[in-house]
Design a protein around this motif. Structure first.
Motif, PDB file in Angstrom:
ATOM      1  N   ALA A  21      -0.430  -2.634   3.328  1.00 44.38           N
ATOM      2  CA  ALA A  21      -1.576  -1.718   3.334  1.00 44.38           C
ATOM      3  C   ALA A  21      -2.539  -2.083   4.461  1.00 44.38           C
ATOM      4  O   ALA A  21      -3.050  -1.198   5.170  1.00 44.38           O
ATOM      5  N   ARG A  22      -2.772  -3.379   4.634  1.00 39.60           N
ATOM      6  CA  ARG A  22      -3.655  -3.826   5.719  1.00 39.60           C
ATOM      7  C   ARG A  22      -3.068  -3.444   7.074  1.00 39.60           C
ATOM      8  O   ARG A  22      -3.771  -2.929   7.945  1.00 39.60           O
ATOM      9  N   LEU A  23      -1.779  -3.673   7.233  1.00 44.87           N
ATOM     10  CA  LEU A  23      -1.099  -3.350   8.479  1.00 44.87           C
ATOM     11  C   LEU A  23      -1.161  -1.849   8.772  1.00 44.87           C
ATOM     12  O   LEU A  23      -1.352  -1.434   9.910  1.00 44.87           O
ATOM     13  N   ALA A  24      -1.006  -1.031   7.730  1.00 43.65           N
ATOM     14  CA  ALA A  24      -1.016   0.425   7.883  1.00 43.65           C
ATOM     15  C   ALA A  24      -2.417   1.017   7.819  1.00 43.65           C
ATOM     16  O   ALA A  24      -2.574   2.234   7.938  1.00 43.65           O
ATOM     17  N   ASN A  25      -3.425   0.156   7.605  1.00 39.54           N
ATOM     18  CA  ASN A  25      -4.816   0.605   7.491  1.00 39.54           C
ATOM     19  C   ASN A  25      -4.966   1.648   6.375  1.00 39.54           C
ATOM     20  O   ASN A  25      -5.573   2.701   6.554  1.00 39.54           O
ATOM     21  N   ARG A  26      -4.360   1.328   5.209  1.00 39.03           N
ATOM     22  CA  ARG A  26      -4.419   2.208   4.047  1.00 39.03           C
ATOM     23  C   ARG A  26      -4.753   1.384   2.815  1.00 39.03           C
ATOM     24  O   ARG A  26      -4.659   0.161   2.829  1.00 39.03           O
ATOM     25  N   ASP A  27      -5.113   2.056   1.742  1.00 37.45           N
ATOM     26  CA  ASP A  27      -5.404   1.324   0.507  1.00 37.45           C
ATOM     27  C   ASP A  27      -4.098   1.069  -0.260  1.00 37.45           C
ATOM     28  O   ASP A  27      -3.114   1.797  -0.105  1.00 37.45           O
ATOM     29  N   ILE A  28      -4.115   0.023  -1.062  1.00 40.18           N
ATOM     30  CA  ILE A  28      -2.911  -0.391  -1.787  1.00 40.18           C
ATOM     31  C   ILE A  28      -2.423   0.709  -2.722  1.00 40.18           C
ATOM     32  O   ILE A  28      -1.210   0.951  -2.832  1.00 40.18           O
ATOM     33  N   ALA A  29      -3.330   1.398  -3.392  1.00 43.37           N
ATOM     34  CA  ALA A  29      -2.931   2.439  -4.343  1.00 43.37           C
ATOM     35  C   ALA A  29      -2.097   3.522  -3.662  1.00 43.37           C
ATOM     36  O   ALA A  29      -1.084   3.972  -4.208  1.00 43.37           O
ATOM     37  N   SER A  30      -2.492   3.935  -2.465  1.00 42.88           N
ATOM     38  CA  SER A  30      -1.728   4.985  -1.787  1.00 42.88           C
ATOM     39  C   SER A  30      -0.360   4.468  -1.337  1.00 42.88           C
ATOM     40  O   SER A  30       0.633   5.197  -1.382  1.00 42.88           O
ATOM     41  N   ILE A  31      -0.290   3.209  -0.935  1.00 45.24           N
ATOM     42  CA  ILE A  31       0.989   2.610  -0.549  1.00 45.24           C
ATOM     43  C   ILE A  31       1.930   2.560  -1.750  1.00 45.24           C
ATOM     44  O   ILE A  31       3.089   2.960  -1.660  1.00 45.24           O
ATOM     45  N   LEU A  32       1.420   2.099  -2.891  1.00 43.19           N
ATOM     46  CA  LEU A  32       2.257   2.004  -4.080  1.00 43.19           C
ATOM     47  C   LEU A  32       2.661   3.382  -4.588  1.00 43.19           C
ATOM     48  O   LEU A  32       3.817   3.586  -4.981  1.00 43.19           O
ATOM     49  N   ALA A  33       1.750   4.340  -4.576  1.00 41.08           N
ATOM     50  CA  ALA A  33       2.077   5.700  -5.024  1.00 41.08           C
ATOM     51  C   ALA A  33       3.152   6.323  -4.140  1.00 41.08           C
ATOM     52  O   ALA A  33       4.108   6.936  -4.633  1.00 41.08           O
ATOM     53  N   GLU A  34       3.017   6.148  -2.836  1.00 37.10           N
ATOM     54  CA  GLU A  34       4.017   6.700  -1.910  1.00 37.10           C
ATOM     55  C   GLU A  34       5.368   6.018  -2.094  1.00 37.10           C
ATOM     56  O   GLU A  34       6.412   6.673  -2.058  1.00 37.10           O
ATOM     57  N   THR A  35       5.354   4.719  -2.308  1.00 35.70           N
ATOM     58  CA  THR A  35       6.596   3.978  -2.518  1.00 35.70           C
ATOM     59  C   THR A  35       7.314   4.476  -3.769  1.00 35.70           C
ATOM     60  O   THR A  35       8.532   4.682  -3.759  1.00 35.70           O
ATOM     61  N   LEU A  36       6.562   4.701  -4.841  1.00 37.26           N
ATOM     62  CA  LEU A  36       7.157   5.229  -6.064  1.00 37.26           C
ATOM     63  C   LEU A  36       7.702   6.634  -5.851  1.00 37.26           C
ATOM     64  O   LEU A  36       8.790   6.974  -6.305  1.00 37.26           O
ATOM     65  N   GLN A  37       6.949   7.445  -5.146  1.00 38.78           N
ATOM     66  CA  GLN A  37       7.372   8.821  -4.879  1.00 38.78           C
ATOM     67  C   GLN A  37       8.698   8.847  -4.114  1.00 38.78           C
ATOM     68  O   GLN A  37       9.575   9.642  -4.411  1.00 38.78           O
TER      69      GLN A  37
END
Length: 129
Positions: A21-37
């Motif tokens: 998330a830090r590397l992508a400059n995004r929040d963890i919740a959006s990273i995890l939600a996208e990964t699940l999707q």
């Protein structure tokens, strides 16, 4: 629409998600939600009407261990996959291929779950290593 949930993750998974998330400059919740999707395939609505394998009789579980796609569907899926591999699949065939792939994947998952249940019940022997 969104549903809020709370989950407990192993520390290592959380740290990996946090670093990504830090590397992508995004929040963890959006990273995890996208990964699940991306990692959970869509499931057809018809699956909701199926009984859980754990409540089926031994005979029903054993029958599901031999589950196969209908012959016509299997033949058509093979044809479409061959066309896709050859680069000759047309736009009208893409939705048909997706639908047949979903039928195949759902059947395969149901069969695998039945095999696991059959082993757990002692109806069949586990696969050897």
């Amino acid at each position: 629409m969104s549903t809020k949930i709370t989950i407990t993750l192993p520390d290592e998974i959380y740290q990996r998600a946090e670093r990504f998330a830090r590397l992508a400059n995004r929040d963890i919740a959006s990273i995890l939600a996208e990964t699940l999707q991306l990692s959970i395939p869509p499931v057809s609505i018809e699956v909701n009407n199926l009984e859980a394998i754990s409540v089926l009789s031994d005979e029903q579980v054993l029958a599901l261990t031999d589950l196969k796609m209908e012959a016509e569907q299997d033949t058509r899926l093979s044809q479409l996959l061959d066309r896709q591999q050859a680069g000759t699949l047309n736009e009208d065939e893409r939705p048909e291929l997706q639908a047949l792939m979903q039928i195949y994947q759902e059947g395969l998952l149901r069969k695998a779950t039945a095999l696991s249940e059959a082993v757990k019940r002692g109806l069949i022997q586990p696969l050897s290593k």
